[in-house]
Structures are given as C-alpha cells and as structure tokens.
Design a protein around this motif. Structure first.
Motif, mmCIF file in Angstrom:
data_model
loop_
_atom_site.group_PDB
_atom_site.id
_atom_site.type_symbol
_atom_site.label_atom_id
_atom_site.label_comp_id
_atom_site.label_asym_id
_atom_site.label_seq_id
_atom_site.Cartn_x
_atom_site.Cartn_y
_atom_site.Cartn_z
ATOM 1 N N ALA A 26 -17.991 -35.773 6.212
ATOM 2 C CA ALA A 26 -16.993 -36.287 7.152
ATOM 3 C C ALA A 26 -16.349 -37.561 6.597
ATOM 4 N N ALA A 27 -17.162 -38.421 5.982
ATOM 5 C CA ALA A 27 -16.622 -39.675 5.429
ATOM 6 C C ALA A 27 -15.612 -39.369 4.324
ATOM 7 N N LEU A 28 -15.915 -38.363 3.498
ATOM 8 C CA LEU A 28 -14.986 -37.988 2.414
ATOM 9 C C LEU A 28 -13.731 -37.344 2.982
ATOM 10 N N ALA A 29 -13.891 -36.522 4.028
ATOM 11 C CA ALA A 29 -12.732 -35.859 4.636
ATOM 12 C C ALA A 29 -11.792 -36.895 5.244
ATOM 13 N N VAL A 30 -12.366 -37.916 5.870
ATOM 14 C CA VAL A 30 -11.548 -38.991 6.452
ATOM 15 C C VAL A 30 -10.747 -39.689 5.348
ATOM 16 N N GLY A 53 -25.235 -43.876 13.007
ATOM 17 C CA GLY A 53 -24.549 -42.607 12.740
ATOM 18 C C GLY A 53 -23.036 -42.706 12.671
ATOM 19 N N GLU A 54 -22.485 -43.903 12.667
ATOM 20 C CA GLU A 54 -21.014 -44.069 12.639
ATOM 21 C C GLU A 54 -20.402 -43.424 11.400
ATOM 22 N N LEU A 55 -19.137 -43.038 11.551
ATOM 23 C CA LEU A 55 -18.373 -42.525 10.427
ATOM 24 C C LEU A 55 -18.356 -43.616 9.355
ATOM 25 N N ASP A 56 -18.775 -43.276 8.155
ATOM 26 C CA ASP A 56 -18.944 -44.287 7.103
ATOM 27 C C ASP A 56 -17.601 -44.558 6.412
ATOM 28 N N PRO A 57 -17.088 -45.786 6.515
ATOM 29 C CA PRO A 57 -15.782 -46.076 5.922
ATOM 30 C C PRO A 57 -15.829 -46.312 4.415
ATOM 31 N N ARG A 58 -16.995 -46.208 3.772
ATOM 32 C CA ARG A 58 -17.079 -46.609 2.357
ATOM 33 C C ARG A 58 -16.120 -45.894 1.418
ATOM 34 N N PRO A 59 -15.915 -44.563 1.571
ATOM 35 C CA PRO A 59 -14.937 -43.937 0.663
ATOM 36 C C PRO A 59 -13.535 -44.550 0.809
ATOM 37 N N VAL A 60 -13.169 -44.962 2.004
ATOM 38 C CA VAL A 60 -11.860 -45.601 2.211
ATOM 39 C C VAL A 60 -11.868 -46.998 1.576
ATOM 40 N N GLY A 165 -13.700 -41.999 13.201
ATOM 41 C CA GLY A 165 -14.755 -41.333 13.953
ATOM 42 C C GLY A 165 -14.837 -39.858 13.615
ATOM 43 N N TYR A 166 -15.683 -39.170 14.374
ATOM 44 C CA TYR A 166 -15.839 -37.723 14.231
ATOM 45 C C TYR A 166 -14.996 -37.043 15.312
ATOM 46 N N GLU A 167 -14.607 -35.820 15.017
ATOM 47 C CA GLU A 167 -13.791 -35.070 15.973
ATOM 48 C C GLU A 167 -14.479 -34.968 17.344
ATOM 49 N N VAL A 186 -6.145 -42.911 15.015
ATOM 50 C CA VAL A 186 -7.553 -42.584 14.751
ATOM 51 C C VAL A 186 -7.569 -41.498 13.689
ATOM 52 N N VAL A 187 -8.501 -41.613 12.760
ATOM 53 C CA VAL A 187 -8.680 -40.537 11.791
ATOM 54 C C VAL A 187 -10.099 -39.996 11.897
ATOM 55 N N THR A 188 -10.179 -38.668 11.944
ATOM 56 C CA THR A 188 -11.474 -37.982 11.976
ATOM 57 C C THR A 188 -11.539 -37.056 10.761
ATOM 58 N N GLU A 189 -12.654 -36.338 10.634
ATOM 59 C CA GLU A 189 -12.786 -35.383 9.518
ATOM 60 C C GLU A 189 -11.737 -34.280 9.622
ATOM 61 N N ARG A 190 -11.143 -34.106 10.826
ATOM 62 C CA ARG A 190 -10.193 -33.021 10.998
ATOM 63 C C ARG A 190 -8.732 -33.448 10.900
ATOM 64 N N ALA A 191 -8.392 -34.644 11.393
ATOM 65 C CA ALA A 191 -6.968 -34.998 11.493
ATOM 66 C C ALA A 191 -6.750 -36.495 11.616
ATOM 67 N N LEU A 192 -5.494 -36.887 11.375
ATOM 68 C CA LEU A 192 -5.040 -38.261 11.636
ATOM 69 C C LEU A 192 -4.181 -38.218 12.895
ATOM 70 N N TYR A 193 -4.561 -38.965 13.912
ATOM 71 C CA TYR A 193 -3.823 -39.011 15.184
ATOM 72 C C TYR A 193 -3.115 -40.350 15.281
ATOM 73 N N GLN A 194 -1.794 -40.313 15.477
ATOM 74 C CA GLN A 194 -1.079 -41.572 15.677
ATOM 75 C C GLN A 194 -0.647 -41.671 17.125
ATOM 76 N N PHE A 195 -0.807 -42.855 17.695
ATOM 77 C CA PHE A 195 -0.496 -43.044 19.116
ATOM 78 C C PHE A 195 0.754 -43.902 19.252
#
Ligand SMILES: Nc1nc2c(c(=O)[nH]1)N(C=O)[C@@H](CNc1ccc(C(=O)N[C@@H](CCC(=O)O)C(=O)O)cc1)CN2
Ligand SMILES: Nc1ncnc2c1ncn2[C@@H]1O[C@H](COP(=O)(O)OP(=O)(O)OP(=O)(O)O)[C@@H](O)[C@H]1O
Length: 202
Positions: A26-30, A53-60, A165-167, A186-195
């Motif tokens: 998930a971290a890599l997908a983000v 268990g938070e989404l790990d921002p390290r790859p970013v 985060g996660y989806e 917000v970005v998850t392993e599935r998508a980037l959502y812009q508000f």
C-alpha cells in the motif's frame, strides 16, 4: 451514524491487523499514485513516523529526498503538549520516543518549523470522507497546529494538506466539527482524491 470513538477504535484495529506485506504494498502504491503529481512544487515537506498500522509515507519521503526537497517530522510542543512543530529529518537521523511512543527527531526546538512554514504536509488519518473531513487519533494536534487563517504565511499561502491512508479508511460522511481543518486531498493505495478545499478550486 456511528460515533467517532467507535469508528476510531474499529479502523485503528483494522489498520493494526494488516500484514507487513500489505502495508508495504500500500505504501508503494501510494507513492506510485503521486508519481506524476508534482508534490505541489513543495520545497518543505512534512511526513510522519508511521505507527499503529498507519500508511507508511517513507516511499514518498524517499522520493522527496531524491528530488532535493527538505523533509520534516512532527514533534509535540507544550506542557502538556498541545500543538506540533516540525523538525528537519533525514533517513537514519537519531530519534527519541515522545509521550505517545512515536519517534521524533532529536533536534533543538530552534531548528523546528512552525506549521505555516511548510509547503506540503502528509497528514496521518484514521478516517476521511468525500469532502476532506478528517478523523485523527483524537488529540486535536493537527487541527490546533493548522488552525491559522488561510493564506496566513509570509508567502500568502498555506500548506497543502495531503492525507495518506488506506482505502478502507474512506467513510461516507464524518461530522465536521468547527475546529476540524479539512484536507485538500487524500491518497490511498487505490486513488488520489482531491477535494474542493484545495486552493484554486471552486
Ligand atoms: N505517526 C503519527 N505521528 C503523529 C500523529 C499521528 O496521528 N500519527 N499525531 C496526530 O495528531 C500526533 C500525535 N497524536 C496522537 C494522539 C493520540 C495518540 C494515542 O495513541 N492515544 C492513545 C492513548 C494516549 C495516551 O497514552 O495517553 C490512544 O488513543 O489509545 C497518539 C498520537 C503527532 N504525531
Ligand atoms: N483549533 C482548536 N482550538 C481549540 N481546541 C481544539 C482545536 N482543534 C482541536 N481542538 C480540541 O482537540 C480535541 C480533539 O479533536 P479531534 O477529535 O478533532 O482530534 P483529531 O483530529 O482526531 O486528532 P489529531 O489531529 O491529533 O490526529 C477536540 O475535543 C477539541 O476540543
């Protein structure tokens, strides 16, 4: 509607239950979803040290270092702690655990930035909704630290708040409290959502 405390408890338990492999994927997908996103032209980027268990921002963050951007981690300030400052951080730098057992850089407070001096903030979250309302760990730290008026820093801009985060953390609707500072995206392993909280949008 489910109350925030129960929702927090449920989603935190789900998050902690993820396997290491699932978290890493998930971290890599983000990071991949952000590959063609210009990190908002950001020079100063705040991440966080993933825990619970938070989404790990390290790859970013690794990409940010590669591109010569400056990376910061939150440190708790105040007695008892009420808000956040942001300490410069490089991979492998010495860390110490804060009162929530979360590692923070061992850096003098003089070297730390205030929230408004950041360009981009990767924000940890427990849940988010389709308008960018965020549910966090319940300390109110991000809300208090980013409560300044829009466009308040010396550049006439405010930091771009990007939740990670996660989806499964996407929920139909969170009640937005008066103090809640909404996320721009917000970005998850599935998508980037812009508000529509983002600057320059309707
Ligand atoms: N990785 C990460 N760092 C972060 C945050 C975060 O959400 N994630 N924060 C975001 O604000 C701040 C810390 N906020 C926190 C608020 C509550 C708890 C927490 O675990 N509370 C416990 C009980 C706390 C206690 O021991 O008194 C709990 O709810 O079980 C942790 C961090 C700053 N650093
Ligand atoms: N700008 C603010 N001014 C005063 N109090 C605030 C402010 N922001 C948050 N709070 C207080 O903090 C408490 C926790 O807020 P909330 O439940 O929204 O935290 P959270 O966003 O989930 O946590 P965190 O940001 O630490 O992850 C609230 O009860 C509120 O009283």
């Amino acid at each position: 509607m489910i109350d925030s405390q129960s929702l927090r408890r449920q989603l935190r338990a789900l998050r902690r239950g993820l396997s290491l492999a699932t978290r890493q994927q998930a971290a890599l997908a983000v990071a991949r979803h952000l590959e063609f996103w210009p990190l908002a032209g950001a020079v100063r980027i705040a991440g966080y040290w993933a825990c619970d268990g938070e989404l790990d921002p390290r790859p970013v963050l690794e990409r940010a270092w590669t591109e010569g951007r400056q990376v910061f981690l939150p440190v708790l300030v105040g007695e008892p702690p009420r808000s956040l400052r942001f300490a410069p951080y490089q991979a492998g730098a010495p860390l110490r655990r804060n009162r929530f057992d979360i590692p923070e850089p061992e850096v003098a407070s003089m070297e730390c930035l205030q929230a408004e001096d950041l360009d981009l903030v990767l924000v940890p979250l427990v849940a988010f909704d389709s308008t960018g309302t965020r549910l966090g760990m319940g300390g109110g730290f991000y809300d208090r630290s980013f409560a300044f008026p829009r466009g308040a820093n010396e550049m006439g801009r405010r930091p771009y708040l990007l939740g990670l985060g996660y989806e499964f953390q996407a929920v139909a609707e969170l009640i937005r409290q008066p103090w809640d500072v909404p996320l721009d995206a917000v970005v998850t392993e599935r998508a980037l959502y812009q508000f529509s909280n983002a600057e320059g949008q309707a």
